[in-house]
Design a protein around this motif. Structure first.
Motif, PDB file in Angstrom:
ATOM      1  N   ILE A  48       2.311  -0.599   5.150  1.00  0.00           N
ATOM      2  CA  ILE A  48       1.391  -1.736   5.188  1.00  0.00           C
ATOM      3  C   ILE A  48       1.473  -2.512   3.892  1.00  0.00           C
ATOM      4  O   ILE A  48       1.467  -1.928   2.801  1.00  0.00           O
ATOM      5  N   GLU A  71      -5.654   4.779   1.497  1.00  0.00           N
ATOM      6  CA  GLU A  71      -5.035   4.025   2.581  1.00  0.00           C
ATOM      7  C   GLU A  71      -5.891   2.873   3.060  1.00  0.00           C
ATOM      8  O   GLU A  71      -5.407   1.930   3.673  1.00  0.00           O
ATOM      9  N   LEU A  72      -7.193   2.958   2.820  1.00  0.00           N
ATOM     10  CA  LEU A  72      -8.090   1.935   3.359  1.00  0.00           C
ATOM     11  C   LEU A  72      -7.957   0.645   2.571  1.00  0.00           C
ATOM     12  O   LEU A  72      -7.586   0.660   1.401  1.00  0.00           O
ATOM     13  N   PRO A  73      -8.242  -0.485   3.210  1.00  0.00           N
ATOM     14  CA  PRO A  73      -8.180  -1.746   2.478  1.00  0.00           C
ATOM     15  C   PRO A  73      -9.185  -1.768   1.333  1.00  0.00           C
ATOM     16  O   PRO A  73     -10.294  -1.234   1.466  1.00  0.00           O
ATOM     17  N   ASP A 119      -0.343  -5.779   1.818  1.00  0.00           N
ATOM     18  CA  ASP A 119      -1.456  -6.729   1.766  1.00  0.00           C
ATOM     19  C   ASP A 119      -0.964  -8.012   1.132  1.00  0.00           C
ATOM     20  O   ASP A 119      -0.238  -7.982   0.145  1.00  0.00           O
ATOM     21  N   THR A 175      -7.137   1.379   8.933  1.00  0.00           N
ATOM     22  CA  THR A 175      -6.416   1.111   7.691  1.00  0.00           C
ATOM     23  C   THR A 175      -5.829  -0.288   7.693  1.00  0.00           C
ATOM     24  O   THR A 175      -5.704  -0.919   6.653  1.00  0.00           O
ATOM     25  N   VAL A 221      -8.236   9.422   8.737  1.00  0.00           N
ATOM     26  CA  VAL A 221      -7.509   8.859   7.603  1.00  0.00           C
ATOM     27  C   VAL A 221      -7.120   9.989   6.661  1.00  0.00           C
ATOM     28  O   VAL A 221      -7.887  10.919   6.444  1.00  0.00           O
ATOM     29  N   ARG A 230       0.854  -1.195   0.000  1.00  0.00           N
ATOM     30  CA  ARG A 230       0.000   0.000   0.000  1.00  0.00           C
ATOM     31  C   ARG A 230       0.883   1.236   0.000  1.00  0.00           C
ATOM     32  O   ARG A 230       2.075   1.164   0.306  1.00  0.00           O
ATOM     33  N   LEU A 231       0.288   2.343  -0.296  1.00  0.00           N
ATOM     34  CA  LEU A 231       1.059   3.581  -0.309  1.00  0.00           C
ATOM     35  C   LEU A 231       1.383   4.003   1.108  1.00  0.00           C
ATOM     36  O   LEU A 231       0.626   3.698   2.034  1.00  0.00           O
ATOM     37  N   PRO A 232       2.498   4.689   1.308  1.00  0.00           N
ATOM     38  CA  PRO A 232       2.760   5.226   2.646  1.00  0.00           C
ATOM     39  C   PRO A 232       1.731   6.285   3.002  1.00  0.00           C
ATOM     40  O   PRO A 232       1.104   6.893   2.136  1.00  0.00           O
ATOM     41  N   ARG A 233       1.557   6.483   4.292  1.00  0.00           N
ATOM     42  CA  ARG A 233       0.570   7.448   4.758  1.00  0.00           C
ATOM     43  C   ARG A 233       0.947   8.834   4.255  1.00  0.00           C
ATOM     44  O   ARG A 233       2.115   9.228   4.306  1.00  0.00           O
TER      45      ARG A 233
END
Lengths: 148, 817
Positions: free
Chosen positions: A115, B421-423, A117, B464, B416, A39-42
């Motif tokens: 993160i 960012e969310l799944p 996945d 997230t 958020v 996922r992209l960094p925050r």
């Protein structure tokens, strides 16, 4: 360049990777059965004088952009994550030398949680999507003209 | 143009005497009339003159002729101006405006003419219509709107859109295409940094109800595990995620593709195997998917609902409109059409099966669907929607505990930073109060609040990481009765305005007691998941509402500073995500085929509108198929070429072309594309044998200049082309001009080897990409051709050439998987 999102395939050696499952327990998973999607960094809201350095854009272009921002602002903030830390430092130092010492630097480091996945190849049978977190280093360099 | 010539002649002869003929009556031998022009074979006019003339008859005929001629002379023809009576050298500019520029003898006539033209053409007397005030009266307007909806359905936001957008008829809906304001770049920026809003209510929803195993067994025939997750994917089955997949005709994979669908399971109720499933499809797909679903579920008995739904009643009323209009004041007030207005009264909307206990219902237009695209979509939602308070929940039958949890999750969304960012694909059910009550006084723009982000960060991290808890995706929107109740109990604009006018401080929040809460569902859209670039770009939220509530949510959303897009922006959204857009980019689906034929007719018409000298000469440019791409021919010819290339394998004959969608094969190809040297002839031959007649969806990025267009040809470069590129000399080779007309020897036109470079395929969508700053194209190419090219050159570089150009451009091939 950005690291290629490796669909964890046969090229990866067969050592099982250790995952921190959402429940907190550690699981051992055969990497063949999962696809890794990063996922992209925050991303925090950006001010006008923030510069996020990356490895895709040309170095000179990013340097020029910082130089231009310094004409309008008294201070700018250069952020670099992971591989781009080196480049962020490089840009800051280049700015300082080209200003003949008029600029000052203040560097901060931090840790950013990233993160990943893990999607099971066969989604009907395997249980849930797994998510794992890992840490990466980041640098935030403030480049500013000191108050007279 | 004989038609135009005739018309001209007709106009010219309008006031000319028609009787200029020798009438043969009474004169015997006069057979033919006058013959125009000089006769080649020395025919003489005066060969058979009449022997005698009756004086009275002759004079009468001449008198009639003279009178007609006098009439013709005295009256100018048609729109003819007076000054056309003058020879050309005496005409002056602006004579028609200033009569003093005319000679004196013509001035009077010109003055008369000017006066007449100022009065305008005399219209035929119209039937006296009602006054504007009467026509704009509410009931009359409603009737008028209902009448206009008979041919093509309107969305609930139609009036709002019709004031701001170019509307077009597609798939029997009247849909917004592009805004009348110039907004292409602004819309892109909105998708990139803020939010773009679209009304997708025209998507059709099909509902399946029944035992879980039965539904899964029936639907498993329509899908294949090779293309990714199916209906049975565990995350989707729990109802926590939305799923996306491609449907095939029962048991025909990889042939017989139908089209992409989106599906959502209702979360399991405790101790109940009865499940509910929504399948969202594009309206162009409905006529293909619905019969297929009925076949696999064995649902052939249609259930006629006795309880006439509101839409049926409205249609009924519509039918009897004329009678009612003529009737007196006793007529019923016209009703706003809600739901599917074009559906006939007797059309079935439910089918059930005795064997499998599955019920299929058609929920077209029953549920409103808005799409918000962009990183701040969740903030716009949290700004606009406010969870309902306890007392309003009674009408919606929502569990208070669940409501509290959903509300907590919803507030955590504020922490958020970006929707991405969310799944991917998480679902949140929610019950909110009427957003019109908290409408801000003027339009603003939602901006992220750092304070929220810092205070909510720990909760947001949980959100997230783990996504929305599975039980929070439950919503009352799934129940038909609740939906109907909520639709009926909507506070009308009129009442709301009355309440607003009573508020002491103008613009402060309005509180209305006894208003109903609205159940809704929020579906997360993952955006770009494939590939390595700009991951998660274009993510957003879909908002599902019960019908009738569209405008009540639309205006508050617009007031939060989002930009609104039409159909054109949907295409561009798909293009920036490098995804095929339905139905245009699915040539193997029946809907895609229909779309291609329509497009061909449209392009051909556009082409023919130009004068012949201004048309692009596609023959000279060597463009075989400028309007429609012959995919089947392409695939067949490449198969022949590969066979001639060495491997003498027997083939069963021409294979129907398919689009390659197997995930594992795509992944393999993607790896080969990033390092083409890894391709071995053996592996390529095996893949070619396995996937015969396959087309491949690829993304092409130009290395230098150029903006690819629709149906640009993707070609194989020659060795010297690649050498030139490495030398850095040219931006691309030139195609030699083709002779027009074509020499006879080229009787059968080969698609592949028509030009100097072999054609691999054609571009489906191409434009200058605002995200990468150079031309990008999405194309279908032949898999066999690509493999052969990669073995030959060990590079994944191709040439692109627009149909109206001779210039080739270099482009890199990417396969996102």
């Amino acid at each position: 360049m950005a690291e290629p999102r490796s669909p964890v395939s046969a090229s990866v050696p067969h050592n099982p990777i250790v995952l921190a499952a959402p429940e907190g327990s550690t699981l051992e998973m055969d990497p063949i059965e999962f696809t890794l999607r990063k996922r992209l960094p925050r991303k925090l809201p950006k001010r006008r004088n923030d510069v996020y350095v990356n490895m895709k854009t040309d170095f000179k272009a990013q340097l020029a952009r910082c130089q231009k921002l310094l004409d309008a602002h008294r201070e700018i903030c250069i952020h670099g994550l992971g591989l781009a830390i080196n480049r962020a430092i490089n840009i800051a130092l280049q700015l300082q030398t080209s200003s003949q010492g008029a600029l000052q630097l203040a560097a901060n480091t931090s840790t950013v949680e990233l993160i990943d996945d893990l999607e099971p190849e066969d989604p009907d049978e395997a249980g849930e999507h797994l998510t794992r977190t890992r840490n990466n280093s980041a640098i935030h360099i403030k480049v500013f003209y000191p108050n007279p | 143009m004989p038609g135009a010539k005739e018309r001209m002649r007709e106009k010219k002869m309008k006031n000319q005497p028609r009787s200029v003929q020798y009438s043969s009556r009474g004169q015997g031998s006069q057979a033919s009339g006058w013959v125009r022009g000089h006769q080649a074979e020395g025919h003489r006019y005066s060969q058979d003159l009449p022997k005698h003339i009756t004086a009275s008859f002759f004079a009468g005929a001449r008198a009639a002729e003279v009178s007609v001629m006098l009439k013709a002379v005295s009256k100018p023809t048609g729109s003819c101006q007076v000054f056309t009576a003058l020879p050309k050298h005496m005409r002056r500019r602006a004579m028609s405006h200033n009569t003093h520029r005319l000679p004196l003898r013509l001035r009077d006539a010109a003055l008369r003419l000017a006066e007449r033209s100022q009065r305008g053409p005399e219209k035929p007397p119209q039937a006296k219509s009602r006054s504007r005030r009467a026509r704009r009266r509410h009931t009359h307007l409603l009737l008028e709107f209902n009448r206009r909806q008979r041919r093509s359905r309107w969305l609930e936001t139609h009036i709002w859109h019709a004031k701001r957008f170019h509307m077009q008829n597609s798939w029997s809906y009247r849909l917004p295409h592009t805004p009348t304001a110039k907004s292409y770049r602004a819309s892109y920026r909105a998708m990139d940094t803020h939010t773009l809003l679209q009304d997708l209510s025209y998507f059709c929803c099909l509902e399946l109800q029944g035992p879980e195993e039965q539904i899964l067994r029936a639907l498993s025939q329509l899908t294949s595990k090779q293309t990714g997750p199916t209906f049975a994917a565990s995350v989707c089955l729990s109802g926590a995620r939305v799923g996306r997949l491609l449907l095939y005709r029962a048991g025909q994979y990889p042939h017989g593709a139908l089209g992409p669908v989106e599906f959502l399971w209702r979360p399991r109720a405790p101790e109940c195997t009865h499940r509910q499933l929504w399948i969202w499809i594009h309206p162009a797909l409905k006529q293909d998917v619905l019969p297929e679903l009925q076949a696999v579920c064995q649902c052939c008995e249609s259930v006629c609902e006795v309880s006439a739904s509101s839409s049926a009643a409205a249609v009924d009323e519509l039918r009897n409109r004329k009678r009612k209009c003529t009737a007196d004041a006793a007529e019923l007030p016209a009703k706003r059409l809600l739901g599917d207005g074009t559906r006939a009264v007797g059309d079935p909307v439910r089918w059930e099966s005795a064997d499998t206990h599955i019920t299929i219902s058609d929920l077209t237009m029953e549920i409103v669907r808005f799409r918000l695209i962009g990183p701040l979509a969740h903030l716009v939602l949290t700004d606009t929607l406010h969870a309902a308070n306890e007392e309003a929940l009674r009408g919606v039958c929502v569990d208070a505990d669940l409501h509290q949890q959903q509300r907590d999750v919803f507030t955590q969304l504020r922490g958020v930073c970006s929707t991405a960012e969310l799944p991917a694909g998480c679902v949140l059910g929610l019950t909110v109060s009427d957003p019109r009550l908290t409408l801000p006084q003027r339009r603003g723009k939602t901006v992220p609040d750092l304070q929220h982000i810092s205070t909510e960060s720990s909760h947001a991290r949980d959100l997230t990481l783990r996504g929305v808890p599975a039980h929070c995706s439950q919503s009352a929107l799934w129940d038909t009765s609740v939906r109907d109740h909520v639709t009926d109990s909507r506070l009308s604009e009129q009442e709301l305005n009355r309440v607003r006018s009573d508020v002491l401080v103008p613009g402060s929040a309005v509180c209305v007691s006894g208003v109903c809460a609205v159940p809704l569902l929020l579906l997360h859209q993952p955006g770009r998941v494939c590939g390595q670039e700009r991951l998660r770009w274009g993510s957003g939220w879909d908002l599902l509402l019960p019908k009738g509530w569209a405008m009540a949510f639309w205006v508050p959303l617009v007031y939060r500073g989002v930009r609104v897009g039409g159909l054109h922006m949907s295409v561009k959204h798909a293009q920036f995500m490098a995804q095929p857009h339905f139905p245009h980019d699915y040539p193997d689906c029946p809907a895609g085929e229909r779309c291609q034929s329509e497009q061909e007719a449209e392009l051909l018409e556009k082409f023919k509108r130009r004068p012949p000298s201004k048309r692009t000469n596609y023959v000279k440019h060597g463009c075989v198929a400028p309007f429609r791409c012959p995919w089947q021919q392409l695939v067949d010819e490449w198969a022949e070429l590969v066979e001639l290339g060495g491997e003498t394998q027997s083939r069963a004959g021409p294979v129907q072309f398919t689009v390659l969608r197997s995930v594992s094969v795509l992944r393999q190809l993607s790896a080969w594309c990033s390092s083409a040297s890894a391709v071995t002839p053996a592996a390529a031959a095996a893949l070619h044998q396995e996937q015969q007649g396959a087309l491949l969806w690829v993304r092409l990025r130009l290395l230098g200049k150029g903006r690819p267009e629709l149906h640009a040809a993707v070609c194989v470069p020659t060795t010297s082309d690649l050498q030139q590129l490495t030398d850095g000399q040219s931006s691309g080779p030139q195609e030699p001009r083709h002779p027009d007309p074509q020499p006879e020897s080229e009787g059968s036109r080969s698609v592949v080897s028509h030009c100097s470079r072999r054609t691999l395929g054609w571009v489906q969508q191409g434009d200058f990409s605002l995200s990468s700053g150079r031309g990008e194209a999405l194309a279908f190419i032949s898999l066999s051709g690509l493999l052969q090219m990669m073995i030959q050159h060990q590079r994944s570089l191709v040439l692109l050439r627009n149909p109206s150009s001779l210039q080739y451009r270099y482009a890199h091939v990417y396969i996102d998987s």
